[in-house]
Write a protein that holds these residues in place. Sequence first.
Motif, short mmCIF file in Angstrom:
data_model
loop_
_atom_site.label_atom_id
_atom_site.label_comp_id
_atom_site.label_asym_id
_atom_site.label_seq_id
_atom_site.Cartn_x
_atom_site.Cartn_y
_atom_site.Cartn_z
N LEU A 167 -39.47 -33.86 -31.64
CA LEU A 167 -40.36 -34.19 -32.75
C LEU A 167 -40.79 -35.65 -32.67
O LEU A 167 -41.96 -35.98 -32.92
CB LEU A 167 -39.67 -33.92 -34.08
N THR A 168 -39.87 -36.53 -32.33
CA THR A 168 -40.18 -37.95 -32.22
C THR A 168 -41.24 -38.19 -31.14
O THR A 168 -42.21 -38.94 -31.34
CB THR A 168 -38.91 -38.75 -31.90
N GLU A 169 -41.06 -37.54 -29.98
CA GLU A 169 -42.02 -37.70 -28.89
C GLU A 169 -43.38 -37.12 -29.26
O GLU A 169 -44.42 -37.69 -28.93
CB GLU A 169 -41.48 -37.01 -27.64
N LEU A 170 -43.37 -36.00 -29.96
CA LEU A 170 -44.62 -35.37 -30.34
C LEU A 170 -45.40 -36.22 -31.34
O LEU A 170 -46.62 -36.35 -31.24
CB LEU A 170 -44.34 -33.98 -30.92
N THR A 171 -44.70 -36.83 -32.27
CA THR A 171 -45.35 -37.73 -33.22
C THR A 171 -45.90 -38.96 -32.51
O THR A 171 -46.99 -39.44 -32.81
CB THR A 171 -44.37 -38.14 -34.33
N ALA A 172 -45.14 -39.47 -31.56
CA ALA A 172 -45.60 -40.63 -30.79
C ALA A 172 -46.86 -40.29 -29.99
O ALA A 172 -47.78 -41.12 -29.86
CB ALA A 172 -44.50 -41.12 -29.86
N THR A 173 -46.92 -39.07 -29.47
CA THR A 173 -48.08 -38.65 -28.66
C THR A 173 -49.32 -38.42 -29.50
O THR A 173 -50.42 -38.83 -29.13
CB THR A 173 -47.74 -37.35 -27.90
N THR A 174 -49.14 -37.79 -30.65
CA THR A 174 -50.28 -37.39 -31.47
C THR A 174 -50.61 -38.38 -32.59
O THR A 174 -51.73 -38.39 -33.09
CB THR A 174 -50.03 -36.02 -32.11
N THR A 216 -47.76 -36.10 -38.10
CA THR A 216 -46.45 -35.58 -38.49
C THR A 216 -46.11 -34.32 -37.71
O THR A 216 -46.91 -33.37 -37.66
CB THR A 216 -46.44 -35.27 -40.00
N ALA A 217 -44.95 -34.31 -37.08
CA ALA A 217 -44.47 -33.16 -36.31
C ALA A 217 -43.39 -32.44 -37.11
O ALA A 217 -42.54 -33.07 -37.73
CB ALA A 217 -43.92 -33.59 -34.96
N THR A 218 -43.43 -31.11 -37.10
CA THR A 218 -42.49 -30.32 -37.89
C THR A 218 -41.82 -29.25 -37.04
O THR A 218 -42.38 -28.76 -36.05
CB THR A 218 -43.20 -29.64 -39.07
N LEU A 219 -40.62 -28.88 -37.45
CA LEU A 219 -39.91 -27.76 -36.86
C LEU A 219 -39.55 -26.81 -37.99
O LEU A 219 -38.91 -27.22 -38.96
CB LEU A 219 -38.65 -28.21 -36.13
N SER A 220 -39.99 -25.56 -37.89
CA SER A 220 -39.73 -24.57 -38.93
C SER A 220 -38.94 -23.41 -38.36
O SER A 220 -39.08 -23.06 -37.19
CB SER A 220 -41.05 -24.05 -39.51
N LEU A 221 -38.09 -22.82 -39.21
CA LEU A 221 -37.26 -21.69 -38.79
C LEU A 221 -37.70 -20.44 -39.54
O LEU A 221 -37.93 -20.48 -40.75
CB LEU A 221 -35.78 -21.97 -39.07
N PRO A 222 -37.81 -19.31 -38.83
CA PRO A 222 -38.26 -18.07 -39.46
C PRO A 222 -37.12 -17.34 -40.16
O PRO A 222 -35.98 -17.32 -39.70
CB PRO A 222 -38.78 -17.25 -38.28
N GLY A 223 -37.45 -16.75 -41.33
CA GLY A 223 -36.55 -15.86 -42.02
C GLY A 223 -37.11 -14.44 -41.96
O GLY A 223 -37.94 -14.13 -41.11
N THR A 224 -36.67 -13.61 -42.87
CA THR A 224 -37.16 -12.23 -42.89
C THR A 224 -38.60 -12.17 -43.36
O THR A 224 -39.43 -11.44 -42.82
CB THR A 224 -36.29 -11.36 -43.81
N PHE A 281 -37.47 -27.03 -41.33
CA PHE A 281 -36.09 -27.39 -41.02
C PHE A 281 -35.94 -28.88 -40.75
O PHE A 281 -34.94 -29.49 -41.10
CB PHE A 281 -35.63 -26.58 -39.80
N ASP A 282 -36.94 -29.48 -40.10
CA ASP A 282 -36.90 -30.91 -39.82
C ASP A 282 -38.31 -31.39 -39.52
O ASP A 282 -39.20 -30.59 -39.22
CB ASP A 282 -35.99 -31.20 -38.62
N PHE A 283 -38.53 -32.68 -39.62
CA PHE A 283 -39.85 -33.25 -39.31
C PHE A 283 -39.69 -34.72 -38.97
O PHE A 283 -38.69 -35.36 -39.30
CB PHE A 283 -40.81 -33.09 -40.49
N VAL A 284 -40.69 -35.26 -38.29
CA VAL A 284 -40.81 -36.69 -38.06
C VAL A 284 -42.16 -37.12 -38.60
O VAL A 284 -43.20 -36.58 -38.20
CB VAL A 284 -40.68 -37.05 -36.56
N GLN A 285 -42.14 -38.06 -39.54
CA GLN A 285 -43.34 -38.47 -40.25
C GLN A 285 -44.27 -39.31 -39.38
O GLN A 285 -43.83 -40.09 -38.55
CB GLN A 285 -42.94 -39.30 -41.47
N SER A 286 -45.56 -39.14 -39.58
CA SER A 286 -46.55 -39.97 -38.91
C SER A 286 -46.34 -41.43 -39.31
O SER A 286 -46.03 -41.73 -40.46
CB SER A 286 -47.96 -39.53 -39.31
N PRO A 287 -46.52 -42.36 -38.36
CA PRO A 287 -46.37 -43.78 -38.70
C PRO A 287 -47.59 -44.36 -39.42
O PRO A 287 -47.55 -45.50 -39.88
CB PRO A 287 -46.19 -44.43 -37.32
N GLN A 288 -48.66 -43.59 -39.53
CA GLN A 288 -49.89 -44.11 -40.12
C GLN A 288 -49.80 -44.12 -41.65
O GLN A 288 -49.09 -43.32 -42.26
CB GLN A 288 -51.08 -43.27 -39.65
N SER A 289 -50.52 -45.03 -42.26
CA SER A 289 -50.44 -45.20 -43.71
C SER A 289 -50.99 -43.99 -44.46
O SER A 289 -50.47 -43.61 -45.52
CB SER A 289 -51.17 -46.47 -44.15
#
Length: 239
Positions: free
Chosen positions: A86-93, A96-104, A110-118
């Motif tokens: 997620l950190t690398e993806l935010t740095a590249t783009t 904000t990069a997110t990871l989501s987990l599927p339920g039924t 589940f987790d995210f890394v926030q964009s550094p932009q204001s």
Amino acid sequence: MGSVQRAIDVLDTLAEARSELGTNEIARRTGVNVSSISRLLSTLATAGLVQHLPATGRYRLGMRILQLAGAARETLDLRGMARSVLTELTATTGETATLSLPGTHDLLTFDFVQSPQSVRSVAHIGRNSVAHATAAGKVFLAWGGRLPEGELSRFTARTVVDRVELAGEVERVRAAGWAQAVGEREEDLNAVAVPVRDTAGTLTAVLGVQGPAARFGPGEMQAALPAMTAHAATLTELT
């Protein structure tokens, strides 16, 4: 086992509703008779998994759910493995990069890394993705997820609420291997998402990038896809 499955269905129904529900409504949505639902709700309330609201007679998810979720997060290795991705993806783009987990029935951030932009998209751990109006949700639907019953909610003029039209969109997502949402959940929010699947092809997570529409348009979303696909493959290898 049947009672356990019905109890899970009750919890899933309350989670999908994102609001308080009465006994009759829970019975209707789960397809279980009212007397069985009443007994299940009583047991779940005693365990703290649901909360009964005496003023209205309705039910909602209980605090015990949060305690169990916290314990699960501490024991899962996926978050630690995904953090660097997620950190690398935010740095590249730059978004904000997110990871989501599927339920039924839905998908949970589940987790995210926030964009550094204001000016940036704000993610929330534990937030449910709206399956028919988000990029991550469409990936979820393309790889086995199910929509709730009833009329689909419209959030913006771009939200797809026709089930036939949505089914076509989901087929396109499955064929392309990625999904996008352009102002469908929020007017000024765009997002793109790709699946993370195990060796059997089962969806284990969804990797997403989201940002303000003025900055993260169709071109930027397309440009993010190669890195996202590569990172999704990395997560597949780790898991």
